[in-house]
Design a protein around this motif. Structure first.
Motif, PDB file in Angstrom:
ATOM      1  N   VAL A 134      -7.466   0.205  17.222  1.00  0.00           N
ATOM      2  CA  VAL A 134      -6.583  -0.962  17.251  1.00  0.00           C
ATOM      3  C   VAL A 134      -5.753  -1.035  15.977  1.00  0.00           C
ATOM      4  O   VAL A 134      -4.535  -1.252  16.026  1.00  0.00           O
ATOM      5  N   PHE A 135      -6.382  -0.843  14.826  1.00  0.00           N
ATOM      6  CA  PHE A 135      -5.689  -0.913  13.537  1.00  0.00           C
ATOM      7  C   PHE A 135      -4.500   0.054  13.499  1.00  0.00           C
ATOM      8  O   PHE A 135      -3.368  -0.347  13.220  1.00  0.00           O
ATOM      9  N   LEU A 195      -0.345  -0.736  13.731  1.00  0.00           N
ATOM     10  CA  LEU A 195       0.586  -0.252  12.708  1.00  0.00           C
ATOM     11  C   LEU A 195       1.684   0.609  13.333  1.00  0.00           C
ATOM     12  O   LEU A 195       2.859   0.485  12.977  1.00  0.00           O
ATOM     13  N   TRP A 196       1.278   1.459  14.262  1.00  0.00           N
ATOM     14  CA  TRP A 196       2.231   2.348  14.932  1.00  0.00           C
ATOM     15  C   TRP A 196       3.233   1.529  15.763  1.00  0.00           C
ATOM     16  O   TRP A 196       4.443   1.719  15.673  1.00  0.00           O
ATOM     17  N   LEU A 213       4.872   0.133  11.136  1.00  0.00           N
ATOM     18  CA  LEU A 213       4.406  -0.141   9.782  1.00  0.00           C
ATOM     19  C   LEU A 213       3.601   1.005   9.189  1.00  0.00           C
ATOM     20  O   LEU A 213       2.913   0.833   8.184  1.00  0.00           O
ATOM     21  N   LEU A 214       3.670   2.163   9.819  1.00  0.00           N
ATOM     22  CA  LEU A 214       2.921   3.304   9.312  1.00  0.00           C
ATOM     23  C   LEU A 214       3.514   3.763   7.988  1.00  0.00           C
ATOM     24  O   LEU A 214       4.737   3.851   7.835  1.00  0.00           O
ATOM     25  N   PRO A 215       2.641   4.056   7.018  1.00  0.00           N
ATOM     26  CA  PRO A 215       3.137   4.471   5.707  1.00  0.00           C
ATOM     27  C   PRO A 215       3.868   5.805   5.763  1.00  0.00           C
ATOM     28  O   PRO A 215       3.452   6.716   6.474  1.00  0.00           O
ATOM     29  N   GLU A 259       2.582  14.787   7.546  1.00  0.00           N
ATOM     30  CA  GLU A 259       1.389  14.196   6.945  1.00  0.00           C
ATOM     31  C   GLU A 259       0.909  13.020   7.796  1.00  0.00           C
ATOM     32  O   GLU A 259      -0.288  12.842   8.012  1.00  0.00           O
ATOM     33  N   LEU A 260       1.847  12.273   8.309  1.00  0.00           N
ATOM     34  CA  LEU A 260       1.504  11.143   9.167  1.00  0.00           C
ATOM     35  C   LEU A 260       0.869  11.613  10.474  1.00  0.00           C
ATOM     36  O   LEU A 260      -0.120  11.040  10.933  1.00  0.00           O
TER      37      LEU A 260
END
Length: 125
Positions: free
Chosen positions: A18-19, A23-24, A28-30, A38-39
């Motif tokens: 879920v987390f 984010l995806w 909001l993915l870094p 890397e992601l």
């Protein structure tokens, strides 16, 4: 103890899924555009860990010996993730997430069969 580990594993697997999904979905993915490969590898590791925790947790609930071994592996993956991921949040001074990861790390080490070989005997039935 086996049922506690089982429920914890499924809960952690679902929480991770879920987390990262939230984010995806919210973009909001870094480092989404700066480091796409890397992601991809990070997401692969996170979703694989989540899936293995869920599968092994369900298997442990039904007393599968194979599930204990899989859970040990999945717990190791989780511990690595809980050590590695806080770095991103430390750099951004997001201490709430750092504390969350630290508490989860301690709980995982205390509960995980990977750190309690005696649990192996309980799961043989």
């Amino acid at each position: 103890m086996r049922n506690i580990v089982s429920v914890y594993s499924v809960t952690m697997g679902l929480a991770m899924g879920v987390f990262w999904s939230v984010l995806w979905a919210m973009s909001l993915l870094p480092d989404m555009s700066a480091k796409p490969m890397e992601l991809v590898t990070t997401l692969t590791a996170q979703f694989t860990t989540a899936l293995l925790l869920i599968v092994s947790g369900i298997g442990m609930w039904f007393s599968g010996r194979w599930a204990l071994r899989l859970n040990m592996f999945a717990s190791g993956m989780l511990v690595y993730s809980l050590i590695q991921q806080p770095g991103y949040y430390l750099e951004r001074h997001a201490m709430t997430f750092v504390v969350l990861f630290a508490v989860t790390f301690v709980i995982t080490v205390l509960l995980s069969p990977a750190f309690k070989p005696s649990l192996d005997v309980e799961c043989e039935s």
